[in-house]
Design a protein around this motif. Structure first.
Motif, PDB file in Angstrom:
ATOM      1  N   VAL A  39      12.807 -27.956  16.070  1.00 42.47           N
ATOM      2  CA  VAL A  39      12.984 -27.023  17.186  1.00 42.47           C
ATOM      3  C   VAL A  39      14.295 -27.241  17.921  1.00 42.47           C
ATOM      4  CG1 VAL A  39      10.526 -26.612  17.555  1.00 42.47           C
ATOM      5  CG2 VAL A  39      11.661 -28.503  18.757  1.00 42.47           C
ATOM      6  N   SER A  52      16.495 -18.541  18.405  1.00 43.91           N
ATOM      7  CA  SER A  52      15.295 -17.794  18.023  1.00 43.91           C
ATOM      8  C   SER A  52      15.048 -16.695  19.051  1.00 43.91           C
ATOM      9  CB  SER A  52      14.076 -18.724  17.973  1.00 43.91           C
ATOM     10  OG  SER A  52      13.722 -19.137  19.273  1.00 43.91           O
ATOM     11  N   GLU A  53      14.074 -15.862  18.744  1.00 44.91           N
ATOM     12  CA  GLU A  53      13.666 -14.826  19.679  1.00 44.91           C
ATOM     13  C   GLU A  53      13.155 -15.471  20.967  1.00 44.91           C
ATOM     14  OE1 GLU A  53      10.564 -13.885  21.038  1.00 44.91           O
ATOM     15  OE2 GLU A  53      11.051 -11.884  21.594  1.00 44.91           O
ATOM     16  N   ALA A  54      12.522 -16.630  20.860  1.00 43.11           N
ATOM     17  CA  ALA A  54      12.009 -17.331  22.049  1.00 43.11           C
ATOM     18  C   ALA A  54      13.155 -17.731  22.968  1.00 43.11           C
ATOM     19  CB  ALA A  54      11.197 -18.557  21.635  1.00 43.11           C
ATOM     20  N   ALA A  55      14.221 -18.261  22.410  1.00 47.91           N
ATOM     21  CA  ALA A  55      15.366 -18.664  23.230  1.00 47.91           C
ATOM     22  C   ALA A  55      16.021 -17.441  23.869  1.00 47.91           C
ATOM     23  CB  ALA A  55      16.379 -19.429  22.389  1.00 47.91           C
ATOM     24  N   ARG A  57      14.615 -14.672  24.675  1.00 50.93           N
ATOM     25  CA  ARG A  57      13.728 -14.091  25.676  1.00 50.93           C
ATOM     26  C   ARG A  57      13.528 -15.014  26.880  1.00 50.93           C
ATOM     27  NH1 ARG A  57       8.549 -14.986  25.566  1.00 50.93           N
ATOM     28  NH2 ARG A  57       8.545 -15.437  23.347  1.00 50.93           N
ATOM     29  N   LEU A  58      13.317 -16.316  26.628  1.00 45.95           N
ATOM     30  CA  LEU A  58      12.965 -17.243  27.701  1.00 45.95           C
ATOM     31  C   LEU A  58      14.172 -17.860  28.407  1.00 45.95           C
ATOM     32  CD1 LEU A  58      10.052 -19.146  25.920  1.00 45.95           C
ATOM     33  CD2 LEU A  58       9.860 -17.373  27.682  1.00 45.95           C
ATOM     34  N   ARG A  89       7.803 -24.894  27.363  1.00 46.89           N
ATOM     35  CA  ARG A  89       7.450 -23.558  26.854  1.00 46.89           C
ATOM     36  C   ARG A  89       8.455 -23.097  25.801  1.00 46.89           C
ATOM     37  NH1 ARG A  89       7.028 -17.842  30.136  1.00 46.89           N
ATOM     38  NH2 ARG A  89       6.232 -16.664  28.367  1.00 46.89           N
ATOM     39  N   LEU A  90       9.736 -23.326  26.065  1.00 46.20           N
ATOM     40  CA  LEU A  90      10.766 -22.927  25.110  1.00 46.20           C
ATOM     41  C   LEU A  90      10.578 -23.646  23.774  1.00 46.20           C
ATOM     42  CD1 LEU A  90      13.358 -21.483  24.279  1.00 46.20           C
ATOM     43  CD2 LEU A  90      14.645 -23.300  25.452  1.00 46.20           C
ATOM     44  N   GLU A  93       7.275 -22.358  22.023  1.00 50.88           N
ATOM     45  CA  GLU A  93       7.402 -21.004  21.475  1.00 50.88           C
ATOM     46  C   GLU A  93       8.409 -20.961  20.323  1.00 50.88           C
ATOM     47  OE1 GLU A  93       7.326 -17.618  24.008  1.00 50.88           O
ATOM     48  OE2 GLU A  93       6.032 -18.619  25.487  1.00 50.88           O
ATOM     49  N   THR A  94       9.419 -21.807  20.376  1.00 49.54           N
ATOM     50  CA  THR A  94      10.346 -21.914  19.244  1.00 49.54           C
ATOM     51  C   THR A  94       9.597 -22.436  18.020  1.00 49.54           C
ATOM     52  OG1 THR A  94      12.241 -22.264  20.706  1.00 49.54           O
ATOM     53  CG2 THR A  94      12.486 -22.990  18.417  1.00 49.54           C
ATOM     54  N   LEU A  97       7.561 -19.925  16.137  1.00 52.20           N
ATOM     55  CA  LEU A  97       8.319 -18.962  15.337  1.00 52.20           C
ATOM     56  C   LEU A  97       8.909 -19.557  14.059  1.00 52.20           C
ATOM     57  CD1 LEU A  97      10.236 -17.226  18.253  1.00 52.20           C
ATOM     58  CD2 LEU A  97       8.338 -16.268  16.917  1.00 52.20           C
TER      59      LEU A  97
END
Length: 116
Positions: A39, A52-55, A57-58, A89-90, A93-94, A97
């Protein structure tokens, strides 16, 4: 400049994921894993989260930079070390994904040396 082990210990303490967060030393730097999925990287005393999409977005405002020469830019999450919930959380969520780790191949049998 190689990352100090104390930095990895600090990141682990801040994130608070216990045994779910592991690390592996690589070329003087570290790869960080959540549930066996890479991660982030700790390089030159900074924390680089996998893009990633998580990074996006968050943490869209994190600065970007390459963790090592020749790498693409990664979000640099150093400022999130002061925000444990956001960093946890980051990373979680990473991990969600990322693809599961590839199964390890069995070790090849070693040739026996002749006695003597």
């Amino acid at each position: 400049m190689a990352t100090e082990r104390s930095f990895i210990d600090y990141v682990a303490e801040v994130v608070g994921l216990g045994a779910r967060l592991t690390h592996r030393k690589m070329f003087g730097e570290y790869a960080l894993y959540v549930d066996d999925k890479v991660v982030a990287f700790a390089c030159d005393g900074s924390l680089f989260v996998k893009p990633s999409e998580a990074a996006a977005r968050l943490a869209p405002d994190l600065p970007q930079g390459p963790p090592y020469p020749g790498a693409k830019d990664y979000p640099v999450a150093d400022e999130l070390l002061d925000e444990p919930d956001a960093l946890r959380r980051l990373l979680l969520e990473t991990a969600a994904l990322m693809p599961p780790p590839k199964p390890k191949k069995p070790a090849a049998p070693r040739a026996k040396r002749p006695a003597g």
